[in-house]
Enzyme design. Structure first.
Site, PDB file in Angstrom:
ATOM      1  N   ASN A  34       0.846  -1.129   0.004  1.00 31.38           N
ATOM      2  CA  ASN A  34       0.105  -0.111   0.156  1.00 31.38           C
ATOM      3  C   ASN A  34       0.923   1.220   0.106  1.00 31.38           C
ATOM      4  O   ASN A  34       2.038   1.223   0.487  1.00 31.38           O
ATOM      5  CB  ASN A  34      -0.984  -0.100   1.189  1.00 31.38           C
ATOM      6  CG  ASN A  34      -2.117  -0.446   1.072  1.00 31.38           C
ATOM      7  OD1 ASN A  34      -2.394  -1.362   0.084  1.00 31.38           O
ATOM      8  ND2 ASN A  34      -3.148  -0.284   1.767  1.00 31.38           N
ATOM      9  N   ARG A  35       0.354   2.487  -0.617  1.00 32.98           N
ATOM     10  CA  ARG A  35       1.001   3.452  -0.733  1.00 32.98           C
ATOM     11  C   ARG A  35       0.875   4.254   0.791  1.00 32.98           C
ATOM     12  O   ARG A  35      -0.346   4.566   1.102  1.00 32.98           O
ATOM     13  CB  ARG A  35       0.379   4.465  -1.606  1.00 32.98           C
ATOM     14  CG  ARG A  35       1.234   5.480  -2.298  1.00 32.98           C
ATOM     15  CD  ARG A  35       0.595   6.213  -2.996  1.00 32.98           C
ATOM     16  NE  ARG A  35       0.344   5.736  -4.435  1.00 32.98           N
ATOM     17  CZ  ARG A  35       1.360   5.714  -5.439  1.00 32.98           C
ATOM     18  NH1 ARG A  35       2.745   6.292  -5.196  1.00 32.98           N
ATOM     19  NH2 ARG A  35       1.140   5.465  -6.643  1.00 32.98           N
TER      20      ARG A  35
END
Ligand code: CTP
Ligand code: CA
Length: 222
Positions: A34-35
């Site tokens: 995930n960012r």
């Protein structure tokens, strides 16, 4: 100068914070993620410690220094984060800032090789919801705070998430602009009393504001 008790309203309290992304292995050399830079979560851990709390910070893979006085547990995957969180309970409050990967990959034991044929397909399996598990578990902290990164219908999604995950508060942020890796954040605090929209401010200021609110809430319910 000695710090006055008034300056350390979280003295004697244990607060658990999750931060950063998780990495989910595809094979020994690859992952999906995930960012998240971890900046907002680390700033919250720092702000809580400054108010006197004993802070356990469960961090996914980030390149950030540990805030002073904070106990840090490094993890990679969502399942490792879930285990570390369970191991860190009990706590007076939990603040789940991590961008947990919703799915892990059915990972290969050996490095997947290009063989000139079709690209491999990834089979995804849903990860445990750490926030919901903590909020509904036997060791539930008195105050459970979740974050919700949304790109649209920010407040409606946050209100629904608060109910679904049994969180006391959801801090909703609009990630349609340049939040990721950036220095500022614009958030809405969703509680049982309604929605408070904070002006856009530095992540450190969001952290200080939230830490003070947590101190106030824990003082109100001893
Ligand atoms: N969270 C968690 N464990 C997960 C997924 C999310 O603890 N497996 C926590 C996050 O740390 C955050 C909150 O739940 O505090 C909301 O995360 P978010 O990804 O916005 O919620 P989801 O329920 O995964 O919904 P969405 O489909 O919008 O991703
Ligand atoms: Ca999610």
């Amino acid at each position: 100068a000695a710090l006055t008790p008034a300056g350390r309203p979280l003295a004697g309290r244990h607060v658990l914070v999750t931060a950063g992304p998780t990495h989910e292995p595809i094979d020994p050399v690859r992952f999906i993620a995930n960012r998240s830079s971890g900046r907002q979560g680390f700033a919250i851990a720092d702000a809580l410690a400054r108010l006197g709390a004993r802070v356990t910070l469960v961090a996914g893979p980030v390149t950030l220094p540990t805030p002073p006085g904070v106990t840090r547990i490094d993890v990679e995957s969502a399942r490792q984060m879930a285990d570390a969180v369970q191991g860190a309970l009990p706590a007076d409050a939990a603040v789940m800032v991590a961008a947990v990967a919703d799915w892990r990959v059915e990972a290969a034991r050996q490095k997947v090789k290009k063989d000139g044929g079709a690209a491999p397909a990834l089979t995804l399996v849903e990860n445990p919801d750490i926030l919901a598990t903590v909020a509904t578990g036997p060791d539930r902290p008195a105050l459970v705070v979740g974050f919700a990164a949304e790109t649209e219908h920010v407040i409606d999604h946050a209100i629904a998430k608060r109910a679904r995950k049994r969180a006391d508060w959801i801090v909703a942020n609009d990630v349609s602009s340049d939040v990721f890796g950036g220095k500022a954040n614009s958030v809405h605090l969703v509680t049982a009393d309604g929605v408070e929209s904070w002006e856009r401010m530095a992540k450190e200021d969001v952290a200080r504001g939230l830490a003070q609110r947590i101190a106030d809430a824990l003082q109100a319910r001893p």
